[in-house]
Design a protein around this motif. Structure first.
Motif, PDB file in Angstrom:
ATOM      1  N   GLN A  28       0.833  -1.066  -0.020  1.00  0.00           N
ATOM      2  CA  GLN A  28      -0.017   0.132   0.059  1.00  0.00           C
ATOM      3  C   GLN A  28       0.829   1.108  -0.059  1.00  0.00           C
ATOM      4  O   GLN A  28       1.791   1.347   0.865  1.00  0.00           O
ATOM      5  N   GLU A  29       0.760   2.217  -0.864  1.00  0.00           N
ATOM      6  CA  GLU A  29       1.448   3.193  -0.969  1.00  0.00           C
ATOM      7  C   GLU A  29       1.467   4.492   0.516  1.00  0.00           C
ATOM      8  O   GLU A  29       2.424   4.798   0.873  1.00  0.00           O
ATOM      9  N   SER A  30       0.362   4.514   0.525  1.00  0.00           N
ATOM     10  CA  SER A  30      -0.019   5.142   1.864  1.00  0.00           C
ATOM     11  C   SER A  30      -1.235   4.585   2.536  1.00  0.00           C
ATOM     12  O   SER A  30      -2.037   3.862   1.867  1.00  0.00           O
ATOM     13  N   GLU A  31      -1.659   5.076   3.666  1.00  0.00           N
ATOM     14  CA  GLU A  31      -2.752   4.374   4.707  1.00  0.00           C
ATOM     15  C   GLU A  31      -4.014   4.618   3.898  1.00  0.00           C
ATOM     16  O   GLU A  31      -4.885   4.061   4.173  1.00  0.00           O
ATOM     17  N   ASP A  32      -3.978   5.681   2.968  1.00  0.00           N
ATOM     18  CA  ASP A  32      -5.284   6.267   2.241  1.00  0.00           C
ATOM     19  C   ASP A  32      -5.660   5.277   1.225  1.00  0.00           C
ATOM     20  O   ASP A  32      -6.659   5.225   0.735  1.00  0.00           O
ATOM     21  N   THR A  33      -4.653   4.530   0.551  1.00  0.00           N
ATOM     22  CA  THR A  33      -4.854   3.757  -0.577  1.00  0.00           C
ATOM     23  C   THR A  33      -5.913   2.528   0.036  1.00  0.00           C
ATOM     24  O   THR A  33      -5.455   1.717   0.940  1.00  0.00           O
ATOM     25  N   PRO A  34      -6.940   2.224  -0.643  1.00  0.00           N
ATOM     26  CA  PRO A  34      -7.813   1.209  -0.409  1.00  0.00           C
ATOM     27  C   PRO A  34      -7.328  -0.140  -0.659  1.00  0.00           C
ATOM     28  O   PRO A  34      -6.428  -0.331  -1.544  1.00  0.00           O
ATOM     29  N   LEU A  35      -7.520  -1.056   0.465  1.00  0.00           N
ATOM     30  CA  LEU A  35      -6.850  -2.413   0.242  1.00  0.00           C
ATOM     31  C   LEU A  35      -7.215  -2.870  -1.021  1.00  0.00           C
ATOM     32  O   LEU A  35      -6.249  -3.623  -1.531  1.00  0.00           O
ATOM     33  N   ASP A  36      -8.310  -2.813  -1.782  1.00  0.00           N
ATOM     34  CA  ASP A  36      -8.457  -3.192  -3.018  1.00  0.00           C
ATOM     35  C   ASP A  36      -7.688  -2.689  -4.131  1.00  0.00           C
ATOM     36  O   ASP A  36      -7.824  -3.183  -5.256  1.00  0.00           O
ATOM     37  N   GLN A  37      -7.026  -1.562  -3.758  1.00  0.00           N
ATOM     38  CA  GLN A  37      -6.244  -0.944  -4.918  1.00  0.00           C
ATOM     39  C   GLN A  37      -4.757  -1.306  -4.599  1.00  0.00           C
ATOM     40  O   GLN A  37      -3.794  -0.606  -5.286  1.00  0.00           O
ATOM     41  N   CYS A  38      -4.621  -2.012  -3.659  1.00  0.00           N
ATOM     42  CA  CYS A  38      -3.201  -2.308  -3.424  1.00  0.00           C
ATOM     43  C   CYS A  38      -2.380  -3.217  -4.294  1.00  0.00           C
ATOM     44  O   CYS A  38      -3.249  -4.042  -5.029  1.00  0.00           O
ATOM     45  N   LYS A  39      -1.010  -3.258  -4.246  1.00  0.00           N
ATOM     46  CA  LYS A  39      -0.331  -4.108  -5.276  1.00  0.00           C
ATOM     47  C   LYS A  39      -0.205  -5.283  -4.461  1.00  0.00           C
ATOM     48  O   LYS A  39       0.282  -5.501  -3.509  1.00  0.00           O
ATOM     49  N   VAL A  40      -0.793  -6.508  -5.240  1.00  0.00           N
ATOM     50  CA  VAL A  40      -0.408  -7.737  -4.548  1.00  0.00           C
ATOM     51  C   VAL A  40       0.850  -8.447  -4.880  1.00  0.00           C
ATOM     52  O   VAL A  40       1.415  -8.333  -5.938  1.00  0.00           O
TER      53      VAL A  40
END
Length: 130
Positions: free
Chosen positions: A58-70
């Motif tokens: 996650q780039e930052s805490e604001d990035t939603p989990l479903d938009q994180c890089k797996v």
């Protein structure tokens, strides 16, 4: 759950930690990293039965989990039979999150015993030559 820092992980030493994951839920271990080039490694086992495991960035805490890089796709691990180990290299600063997923289990809660370590790269400066 507050993100762990690299310093906090280094202070764990060799001790194992424990997560209790109820049936149909999951637990996360977020690790905030500011330095590039580190290696985050883990060892875990589960009891009873298997657990699913994944690592996302996650780039930052604001990035939603479903938009994180797996980084490591969700995998069902036979961690009740063998110890699972793995690692990721830190290429960007941000939050590296370990996910222990028990949502597939309708009735059985699991315990996960885990150990985390962080290694800094060895920077070779040639100074040990005479």
């Amino acid at each position: 759950e507050l993100p762990l820092t690299v310093e906090e992980i280094m202070n764990f030493g060799e001790s194992n930690r424990e997560l209790f994951i109820k049936s149909s839920t999951y637990s996360i271990i977020p690790i905030t990293v500011t330095e590039m080039g580190l290696t985050i490694s883990w060892i875990f086992s589960s009891d009873p039965k298997s657990i699913s495991f994944s690592v996302v960035y996650q780039e930052s805490e604001d990035t939603p989990l479903d938009q994180c890089k797996v980084l490591i796709p969700m995998t069902r691990c036979n961690s009740h039979k063998e110890t699972i180990r793995g690692q990721v290299k830190v290429r960007n600063s941000g939050i590296y999150t370990l996910i222990f997923d028990n949502t597939f289990s309708r009735f059985i809660s699991k315990r996960v015993f885990y150990h985390l370590a962080v290694e800094r790269p060895v920077i070779y400066d040639g100074s040990d030559f005479p």
